[in-house]
Design a protein around this motif. Structure first.
Motif, PDB file in Angstrom:
ATOM      1  N   ASN A  63     -20.241  -4.051   3.417  1.00  0.00           N
ATOM      2  CA  ASN A  63     -21.442  -4.783   3.040  1.00  0.00           C
ATOM      3  C   ASN A  63     -22.611  -3.800   2.958  1.00  0.00           C
ATOM      4  OD1 ASN A  63     -21.769  -4.285   5.759  1.00  0.00           O
ATOM      5  ND2 ASN A  63     -22.716  -6.262   6.210  1.00  0.00           N
ATOM      6  N   ALA A  64     -23.802  -4.298   2.640  1.00  0.00           N
ATOM      7  CA  ALA A  64     -24.933  -3.413   2.351  1.00  0.00           C
ATOM      8  C   ALA A  64     -25.310  -2.514   3.525  1.00  0.00           C
ATOM      9  CB  ALA A  64     -26.142  -4.243   1.913  1.00  0.00           C
ATOM     10  N   ASN A  65     -25.232  -3.037   4.763  1.00  0.00           N
ATOM     11  CA  ASN A  65     -25.611  -2.208   5.919  1.00  0.00           C
ATOM     12  C   ASN A  65     -24.424  -1.459   6.529  1.00  0.00           C
ATOM     13  OD1 ASN A  65     -24.215  -4.147   7.375  1.00  0.00           O
ATOM     14  ND2 ASN A  65     -26.066  -5.184   8.108  1.00  0.00           N
ATOM     15  N   GLY A  66     -23.267  -1.628   5.941  1.00  0.00           N
ATOM     16  CA  GLY A  66     -22.090  -0.878   6.389  1.00  0.00           C
ATOM     17  C   GLY A  66     -21.451  -1.376   7.673  1.00  0.00           C
ATOM     18  N   LYS A  67     -21.874  -2.539   8.171  1.00  0.00           N
ATOM     19  CA  LYS A  67     -21.332  -3.038   9.433  1.00  0.00           C
ATOM     20  C   LYS A  67     -20.038  -3.836   9.259  1.00  0.00           C
ATOM     21  CE  LYS A  67     -25.720  -3.178  11.939  1.00  0.00           C
ATOM     22  NZ  LYS A  67     -26.680  -4.019  12.711  1.00  0.00           N
ATOM     23  N   ILE A  68     -19.831  -4.359   8.063  1.00  0.00           N
ATOM     24  CA  ILE A  68     -18.615  -5.126   7.806  1.00  0.00           C
ATOM     25  C   ILE A  68     -17.748  -4.349   6.816  1.00  0.00           C
ATOM     26  CG2 ILE A  68     -17.645  -7.298   6.982  1.00  0.00           C
ATOM     27  CD1 ILE A  68     -20.275  -8.641   7.698  1.00  0.00           C
ATOM     28  N   LYS A  69     -16.535  -4.067   7.204  1.00  0.00           N
ATOM     29  CA  LYS A  69     -15.640  -3.259   6.360  1.00  0.00           C
ATOM     30  C   LYS A  69     -14.391  -4.050   6.016  1.00  0.00           C
ATOM     31  CE  LYS A  69     -12.867  -0.086   8.073  1.00  0.00           C
ATOM     32  NZ  LYS A  69     -12.313   1.169   8.636  1.00  0.00           N
ATOM     33  N   VAL A  70     -14.016  -3.985   4.755  1.00  0.00           N
ATOM     34  CA  VAL A  70     -12.726  -4.504   4.303  1.00  0.00           C
ATOM     35  C   VAL A  70     -11.887  -3.300   3.902  1.00  0.00           C
ATOM     36  CG1 VAL A  70     -11.509  -5.838   2.564  1.00  0.00           C
ATOM     37  CG2 VAL A  70     -13.640  -6.723   3.535  1.00  0.00           C
ATOM     38  N   SER A  71     -10.835  -3.049   4.657  1.00  0.00           N
ATOM     39  CA  SER A  71      -9.991  -1.885   4.371  1.00  0.00           C
ATOM     40  C   SER A  71      -8.862  -2.296   3.435  1.00  0.00           C
ATOM     41  CB  SER A  71      -9.420  -1.315   5.670  1.00  0.00           C
ATOM     42  OG  SER A  71      -8.621  -0.179   5.393  1.00  0.00           O
ATOM     43  N   ASN A  72      -8.951  -1.807   2.211  1.00  0.00           N
ATOM     44  CA  ASN A  72      -7.899  -2.055   1.228  1.00  0.00           C
ATOM     45  C   ASN A  72      -7.286  -0.737   0.765  1.00  0.00           C
ATOM     46  OD1 ASN A  72      -7.708  -4.797   1.134  1.00  0.00           O
ATOM     47  ND2 ASN A  72      -8.995  -5.093  -0.653  1.00  0.00           N
ATOM     48  N   THR A  73      -7.102   0.170   1.736  1.00  0.00           N
ATOM     49  CA  THR A  73      -6.374   1.396   1.410  1.00  0.00           C
ATOM     50  C   THR A  73      -4.887   1.066   1.317  1.00  0.00           C
ATOM     51  OG1 THR A  73      -6.052   1.972   3.735  1.00  0.00           O
ATOM     52  CG2 THR A  73      -8.066   2.780   2.675  1.00  0.00           C
ATOM     53  N   LEU A  74      -4.125   1.971   0.728  1.00  0.00           N
ATOM     54  CA  LEU A  74      -2.682   1.722   0.613  1.00  0.00           C
ATOM     55  C   LEU A  74      -2.043   1.640   1.998  1.00  0.00           C
ATOM     56  CD1 LEU A  74      -1.685   4.027  -2.397  1.00  0.00           C
ATOM     57  CD2 LEU A  74      -2.415   1.628  -2.403  1.00  0.00           C
ATOM     58  N   GLU A  75      -2.529   2.474   2.915  1.00  0.00           N
ATOM     59  CA  GLU A  75      -1.978   2.458   4.269  1.00  0.00           C
ATOM     60  C   GLU A  75      -2.253   1.128   4.974  1.00  0.00           C
ATOM     61  OE1 GLU A  75      -1.931   6.632   3.111  1.00  0.00           O
ATOM     62  OE2 GLU A  75      -3.411   5.042   2.915  1.00  0.00           O
ATOM     63  N   SER A  76      -3.488   0.644   4.865  1.00  0.00           N
ATOM     64  CA  SER A  76      -3.828  -0.616   5.540  1.00  0.00           C
ATOM     65  C   SER A  76      -3.063  -1.784   4.930  1.00  0.00           C
ATOM     66  CB  SER A  76      -5.336  -0.872   5.468  1.00  0.00           C
ATOM     67  OG  SER A  76      -5.764  -1.053   4.136  1.00  0.00           O
ATOM     68  N   ARG A  77      -2.878  -1.756   3.605  1.00  0.00           N
ATOM     69  CA  ARG A  77      -2.112  -2.821   2.964  1.00  0.00           C
ATOM     70  C   ARG A  77      -0.648  -2.784   3.396  1.00  0.00           C
ATOM     71  NH1 ARG A  77      -4.919  -6.770   1.846  1.00  0.00           N
ATOM     72  NH2 ARG A  77      -3.208  -7.508   0.537  1.00  0.00           N
ATOM     73  N   LEU A  78      -0.116  -1.568   3.574  1.00  0.00           N
ATOM     74  CA  LEU A  78       1.269  -1.437   4.049  1.00  0.00           C
ATOM     75  C   LEU A  78       1.399  -1.987   5.460  1.00  0.00           C
ATOM     76  CD1 LEU A  78       4.170  -0.396   3.803  1.00  0.00           C
ATOM     77  CD2 LEU A  78       3.362   1.825   4.636  1.00  0.00           C
ATOM     78  N   GLU A  79       0.426  -1.663   6.333  1.00  0.00           N
ATOM     79  CA  GLU A  79       0.471  -2.163   7.705  1.00  0.00           C
ATOM     80  C   GLU A  79       0.410  -3.691   7.727  1.00  0.00           C
ATOM     81  OE1 GLU A  79       1.082  -0.460  10.384  1.00  0.00           O
ATOM     82  OE2 GLU A  79       1.137   1.434   9.288  1.00  0.00           O
ATOM     83  N   LEU A  80      -0.471  -4.260   6.924  1.00  0.00           N
ATOM     84  CA  LEU A  80      -0.591  -5.717   6.869  1.00  0.00           C
ATOM     85  C   LEU A  80       0.694  -6.346   6.346  1.00  0.00           C
ATOM     86  CD1 LEU A  80      -2.342  -8.245   7.158  1.00  0.00           C
ATOM     87  CD2 LEU A  80      -3.177  -7.852   4.834  1.00  0.00           C
ATOM     88  N   LEU A  81       1.241  -5.746   5.300  1.00  0.00           N
ATOM     89  CA  LEU A  81       2.485  -6.264   4.726  1.00  0.00           C
ATOM     90  C   LEU A  81       3.632  -6.160   5.735  1.00  0.00           C
ATOM     91  CD1 LEU A  81       3.774  -7.379   2.127  1.00  0.00           C
ATOM     92  CD2 LEU A  81       4.325  -5.029   1.498  1.00  0.00           C
TER      93      LEU A  81
END
Length: 226
Positions: free
Chosen positions: A185-203
């Motif tokens: 988000n604009a102030n950098g406090k909320i992050k959505v990690s959609n890296t390939l590694e994070s998607r693999l971990e979630l999957l």
């Protein structure tokens, strides 16, 4: 008529013989009774000791049986833990192999470009913020810019609100990251990690039950799959 000395001696001998006979009979009677009582007491003591010995060995047998059960239980638990560790190691090796192959995804520009578009748009939807900042790999800047331009109209049409997007060109993802993006988000406090590694971990988390079934078969003791 007075008895002669011979008669007196004869009667004395007769009386002594009678007394001796009675004494012998009495002694035999006492000895027989003592023998009987001795045999009864001996039998009682033998029986008592036999019961004690039987109880002792019965107790020992139960202790040995209990120790055997405990040992068998420990061995079964150790074997079960070894099986579980081996399975966990296999799953870990599988995920490590999948992580190694993530780098191959970015080698196909056409497929990787489409993947980035989906990851960027998903980041927009997860943030639902008027302003977002995207962080990516340095070599992916041009592809991410293209994905942003393509997805802004789609996002606006879907959620009926505007979005302002900037790409952080001062801070890039770690060289260890194989691809994908992080959306802030604009102030950098909320992050959505959609890296390939994070998607693999979630999957991997979501599909772990299916992965285990494929590798080891269905668990017959499991009642629920959630």
């Amino acid at each position: 008529m007075a008895l002669s000395d011979a008669d007196v001696q004869k009667q004395i001998k007769h009386m002594m013989a009678f007394i001796e006979q009675e004494a012998n009979e009495k002694a035999e009677e006492v000895e027989a009774k003592a023998e009987e009582e001795f045999n009864i007491e001996k039998g009682r003591l033998v029986q008592t000791q036999r019961v004690k010995i039987m109880e002792y060995y019965e107790k020992k047998e139960k202790q040995i049986e209990q120790q055997k059960k405990i040992r068998m239980s420990n061995l079964m638990n150790q074997a079960r833990l070894k099986v579980l560790k081996t399975r966990d190691d296999m799953v870990t090796d599988l995920l490590n192999e999948a992580r190694k192959r993530l780098a191959d995804i970015a080698k196909d520009p056409a497929k990787y470009s489409m993947l980035l578009e989906g990851l960027v748009l998903q980041g927009f939807y997860q943030q639902l913020e008027p302003k977002v900042i995207i962080r990516c790999r340095k070599e992916d800047v041009a592809l991410v810019e293209g994905a942003v331009q393509k997805n802004i109209p789609i996002y606006k049409e879907t959620v009926k609100r505007n979005i302002e997007v900037s790409i952080d060109k001062d801070n890039f993802l770690s060289p260890d990251v194989s691809g994908g993006v992080e959306v802030y988000n604009a102030n950098g406090k909320i992050k959505v990690s959609n890296t390939l590694e994070s998607r693999l971990e979630l999957l991997a988390q979501q599909m772990m039950p299916e992965i285990r079934v494929e590798l080891f078969g269905a668990n017959q003791n499991r009642k629920f799959m959630d």
